[in-house]
Write a protein that holds these residues in place. Structure first.
Motif, PDB file in Angstrom:
ATOM      1  N   ASN A 133       0.826  -1.210   0.000  1.00 19.52           N
ATOM      2  CA  ASN A 133       0.000   0.000   0.000  1.00 19.52           C
ATOM      3  C   ASN A 133       0.861   1.262   0.000  1.00 19.52           C
ATOM      4  N   ALA A 134       1.946   1.242   0.784  1.00 18.16           N
ATOM      5  CA  ALA A 134       2.848   2.402   0.805  1.00 18.16           C
ATOM      6  C   ALA A 134       3.559   2.568  -0.539  1.00 18.16           C
ATOM      7  N   LEU A 135       3.936   1.458  -1.158  1.00 16.81           N
ATOM      8  CA  LEU A 135       4.543   1.528  -2.482  1.00 16.81           C
ATOM      9  C   LEU A 135       3.552   2.055  -3.517  1.00 16.81           C
ATOM     10  N   LEU A 136       2.296   1.674  -3.368  1.00 17.63           N
ATOM     11  CA  LEU A 136       1.277   2.147  -4.306  1.00 17.63           C
ATOM     12  C   LEU A 136       1.078   3.658  -4.203  1.00 17.63           C
ATOM     13  N   ALA A 137       1.244   4.212  -3.011  1.00 20.01           N
ATOM     14  CA  ALA A 137       1.172   5.668  -2.867  1.00 20.01           C
ATOM     15  C   ALA A 137       2.314   6.339  -3.632  1.00 20.01           C
ATOM     16  N   LEU A 138       3.495   5.742  -3.587  1.00 16.19           N
ATOM     17  CA  LEU A 138       4.617   6.253  -4.371  1.00 16.19           C
ATOM     18  C   LEU A 138       4.335   6.090  -5.859  1.00 16.19           C
ATOM     19  N   GLN A 139       3.748   4.963  -6.239  1.00 21.82           N
ATOM     20  CA  GLN A 139       3.367   4.755  -7.639  1.00 21.82           C
ATOM     21  C   GLN A 139       2.383   5.828  -8.105  1.00 21.82           C
ATOM     22  N   ASP A 140       1.416   6.142  -7.254  1.00 22.59           N
ATOM     23  CA  ASP A 140       0.448   7.187  -7.602  1.00 22.59           C
ATOM     24  C   ASP A 140       1.156   8.511  -7.881  1.00 22.59           C
ATOM     25  N   ALA A 141       2.157   8.826  -7.045  1.00 26.41           N
ATOM     26  CA  ALA A 141       2.897  10.081  -7.219  1.00 26.41           C
ATOM     27  C   ALA A 141       3.681  10.081  -8.531  1.00 26.41           C
ATOM     28  N   LEU A 142       4.331   8.965  -8.836  1.00 25.71           N
ATOM     29  CA  LEU A 142       5.096   8.874 -10.085  1.00 25.71           C
ATOM     30  C   LEU A 142       4.185   8.949 -11.309  1.00 25.71           C
ATOM     31  N   ILE A 143       3.047   8.264 -11.232  1.00 22.29           N
ATOM     32  CA  ILE A 143       2.113   8.274 -12.364  1.00 22.29           C
ATOM     33  C   ILE A 143       1.524   9.668 -12.560  1.00 22.29           C
ATOM     34  N   ALA A 144       1.197  10.337 -11.461  1.00 22.53           N
ATOM     35  CA  ALA A 144       0.639  11.689 -11.570  1.00 22.53           C
ATOM     36  C   ALA A 144       1.634  12.647 -12.216  1.00 22.53           C
ATOM     37  N   GLN A 145       2.897  12.570 -11.801  1.00 21.85           N
ATOM     38  CA  GLN A 145       3.914  13.430 -12.407  1.00 21.85           C
ATOM     39  C   GLN A 145       4.132  13.054 -13.878  1.00 21.85           C
ATOM     40  N   ALA A 146       4.144  11.769 -14.160  1.00 24.08           N
ATOM     41  CA  ALA A 146       4.337  11.336 -15.541  1.00 24.08           C
ATOM     42  C   ALA A 146       3.184  11.789 -16.429  1.00 24.08           C
ATOM     43  N   HIS A 170       8.750   9.302 -19.386  1.00 23.39           N
ATOM     44  CA  HIS A 170       9.365   7.993 -19.618  1.00 23.39           C
ATOM     45  C   HIS A 170      10.410   7.689 -18.552  1.00 23.39           C
ATOM     46  N   GLN A 171      11.164   8.723 -18.167  1.00 28.83           N
ATOM     47  CA  GLN A 171      12.170   8.555 -17.119  1.00 28.83           C
ATOM     48  C   GLN A 171      11.507   8.230 -15.786  1.00 28.83           C
ATOM     49  N   LEU A 172      10.435   8.934 -15.447  1.00 26.05           N
ATOM     50  CA  LEU A 172       9.720   8.667 -14.200  1.00 26.05           C
ATOM     51  C   LEU A 172       9.126   7.262 -14.185  1.00 26.05           C
ATOM     52  N   LEU A 173       8.563   6.875 -15.316  1.00 26.21           N
ATOM     53  CA  LEU A 173       7.910   5.570 -15.388  1.00 26.21           C
ATOM     54  C   LEU A 173       8.898   4.419 -15.321  1.00 26.21           C
ATOM     55  N   ALA A 174      10.152   4.678 -15.674  1.00 25.96           N
ATOM     56  CA  ALA A 174      11.173   3.636 -15.527  1.00 25.96           C
ATOM     57  C   ALA A 174      11.277   3.208 -14.067  1.00 25.96           C
ATOM     58  N   ALA A 346       7.150   9.245  -1.248  1.00 27.20           N
ATOM     59  CA  ALA A 346       5.924   9.498  -2.012  1.00 27.20           C
ATOM     60  C   ALA A 346       5.546  10.971  -1.950  1.00 27.20           C
ATOM     61  N   GLY A 347       5.635  11.565  -0.769  1.00 27.82           N
ATOM     62  CA  GLY A 347       5.313  12.980  -0.626  1.00 27.82           C
ATOM     63  C   GLY A 347       6.268  13.871  -1.378  1.00 27.82           C
ATOM     64  N   THR A 351       5.021  16.270  -4.654  1.00 30.21           N
ATOM     65  CA  THR A 351       5.003  17.732  -4.515  1.00 30.21           C
ATOM     66  C   THR A 351       6.115  18.447  -5.273  1.00 30.21           C
ATOM     67  N   MET A 352       7.035  17.708  -5.874  1.00 33.78           N
ATOM     68  CA  MET A 352       8.127  18.397  -6.574  1.00 33.78           C
ATOM     69  C   MET A 352       7.593  19.085  -7.838  1.00 33.78           C
ATOM     70  N   ARG A 353       8.198  20.218  -8.179  1.00 33.07           N
ATOM     71  CA  ARG A 353       7.801  20.980  -9.361  1.00 33.07           C
ATOM     72  C   ARG A 353       8.856  20.792 -10.452  1.00 33.07           C
ATOM     73  N   VAL A 354       8.403  20.509 -11.649  1.00 32.73           N
ATOM     74  CA  VAL A 354       9.298  20.184 -12.766  1.00 32.73           C
ATOM     75  C   VAL A 354       9.526  21.419 -13.625  1.00 32.73           C
ATOM     76  N   ASN A 355      10.776  21.707 -13.919  1.00 31.71           N
ATOM     77  CA  ASN A 355      11.156  22.844 -14.769  1.00 31.71           C
ATOM     78  C   ASN A 355      11.232  22.347 -16.212  1.00 31.71           C
TER      79      ASN A 355
END
Length: 468
Positions: A133-146, A170-174, A346-347, A351-355
């Motif tokens: 479940n904790a890993l899935l929260a990190l997955q959610d964050a990566l997918i949202a940014q991707a 693509h880099q995030l999804l790796a 995950a947090g 919350t990171m902002r991409v330039n």
């Protein structure tokens, strides 16, 4: 005063030394197994009713008392004493205090050996889903940014040198793909860990608890272990659990390493949210990716406990040995470590902002479009070995002139080689480069979009398992 209970020692003439008890006594955090021990004790009480050791009424009284003990422990009104050697002695002491000699009947037909193996296996099966479940929260964050950066151009690296343009998604999804395999490993581990040790007793099986298959189903297992010696003497399921945790740690550390680079002043790809960064006690301007650093450091613990467990298992005579008690220390260290780092990571990612502008500018720096030249020549009929040489010459030419491949003119091309047609210039853009990688799993935005859709579906199925 509470009288200590020992589950052994009747044949001894003297009491155990304080030095022995300090070594033998379970650390305080081992008592987190109270819920599992109570659950298995209730299942064992039912088995004793089936065997005739307990009457139906006695079995009900014991089950009710164990349930009440669990509630009291959960609310903090009941706690182990210094004299309680482990979770088993603690709970038997309380049960005897509340039910008298009836509480002592529960010990029939079982051993601390199968109790200990069963308690930890139950705990790990629950922990595996908590980690998922904790890993899935990190997955959610990566997918949202991707999802936000499916077309954001970025430089891809090999050997930490600019290689080819990719999309940042693509880099995030790796990273997300690796974490999905970690969850699959937990699922696979859970399937192999669905055999109950309860009923194996000390090592030979029980002469009283003769229906371990019923208790196994009551406890959520598929069946009992096939071999009673293996049931109490094996901890490969613990070692495998720790391997999965170590693999998660390695994958987290790799993501953490990239966050260091992305957020550095030199890269400036991302800006970390203030709530997920720290500062310096002496340099007021500093903004540090401490979450990533701490995660990278904690990965060493996860690798370390796996090594410790494998070392403890090596060369043991095949039945129960006290060496096996290292399984709890190693398991709890791994669980607690991931419980800390996964929500923080995950947090930080969420919350990171991409330039995006900075990424696009860097996507062609360092001649990342060179492969486009070689591929264009190959598609034009030039043997790739020759295309490679021509492209290398073109890169040398750009270095001498001080500009990038995207700045070439038609006359520059023909100066290097007559086979470099002006049509090539249309392919020397980062957009064209990523769009050309349109095979399955490639970095083309359309393929990245499909990858996100498939990953979301996979994550949905994994979440169903983790919440079950």
């Amino acid at each position: 005063m509470t009288e200590p209970v020992r589950l052994w020692g009747a044949r001894f003439r003297t009491s155990p030394s304080e030095a022995l008890m300090r070594l033998s006594r379970a650390p305080g955090n081992y008592f987190r197994l109270v819920p599992e021990d109570l659950k298995s004790s209730i299942a064992h009480a039912r088995e004793l009713v089936r065997s005739g050791i307990l009457t139906q009424e006695e079995g009900g009284r014991i089950a009710d008392a164990l349930t009440t003990i669990g509630k009291d422990y959960a609310t903090g009104t009941l706690a182990p004493s210094q004299a309680d050697e482990d979770v088993h002695t603690f709970l038997e002491r309380v049960l005897v205090e509340r039910l008298g000699s009836l509480g002592g009947k529960l010990r029939a037909g079982r051993s601390r050996n199968d109790q200990a193996a069963n308690d930890l296996k139950l705990h790990l099966r629950s922990a595996a889903k908590q980690i998922a479940n904790a890993l899935l929260a990190l997955q959610d964050a990566l997918i949202a940014q991707a999802s936000e950066h499916q077309s954001t151009l970025a430089p891809g690296f090999t050997h930490l040198q600019p290689a080819q343009p990719v999309t940042f998604a693509h880099q995030l999804l790796a990273h997300a793909q690796g974490f999905s395999r970690d969850i699959e490993r937990l699922q696979d581990w859970d399937r192999r860990s669905s055999r109950s040790p309860l009923g194996a007793a000390a090592l030979a099986g029980s002469a009283i608890a003769l229906n371990p298959e019923i208790s196994a189903l009551e406890l959520g297992y598929d069946a009992p272990c096939e071999n009673s010696i293996d049931a109490v003497g094996s901890r490969d399921h613990v070692a495998e659990f720790l391997f999965v945790c170590a693999m998660i740690g390695a994958n987290l550390s790799r993501l953490a390493e990239e966050v260091f680079l992305w957020s550095s002043r030199q890269f400036r790809w991302v800006t970390l949210d203030d709530s997920y960064a720290t500062g310096s006690s002496i340099m007021p301007q500093k903004k540090n990716a401490d979450i990533a650093e701490l995660t990278r450091g904690r990965a060493s613990r996860l690798i370390g406990v796996l090594n410790a467990m494998l070392t403890a298992l090596k060369g043991l005579p095949f039945a129960y040995n006290r060496d096996l008690s290292e399984d709890k220390w190693a398991s709890f260290e791994a669980i607690d470590t991931l419980d800390l780092v996964l929500p923080a990571m995950a947090g930080m990612i969420a919350t990171m902002r991409v330039n995006a502008d900075r990424l696009k500018t860097q996507s062609t720096e360092g001649f990342t479009l060179a492969t486009e030249v070689a591929d264009w020549l190959a598609r034009s009929g030039v043997p790739f070995s020759e295309a490679h040489e021509i492209t290398g010459a073109l890169v040398r030419y750009c270095e001498e002139k001080g500009f990038e491949l995207s700045e070439l003119t038609p006359s520059d091309l023909t100066t290097v080689d007559s086979r470099l047609d002006p049509d090539l210039l249309g392919h020397l853009t980062p957009e064209a480069a990523v769009s050309a990688r349109s095979g399955y799993g490639g970095t083309a935005p359309a393929r990245v979009s499909e990858q996100i859709a498939r990953l979301k579906e996979l994550v949905s199925h994994q979440r169903e398992w983790a919440k079950a």
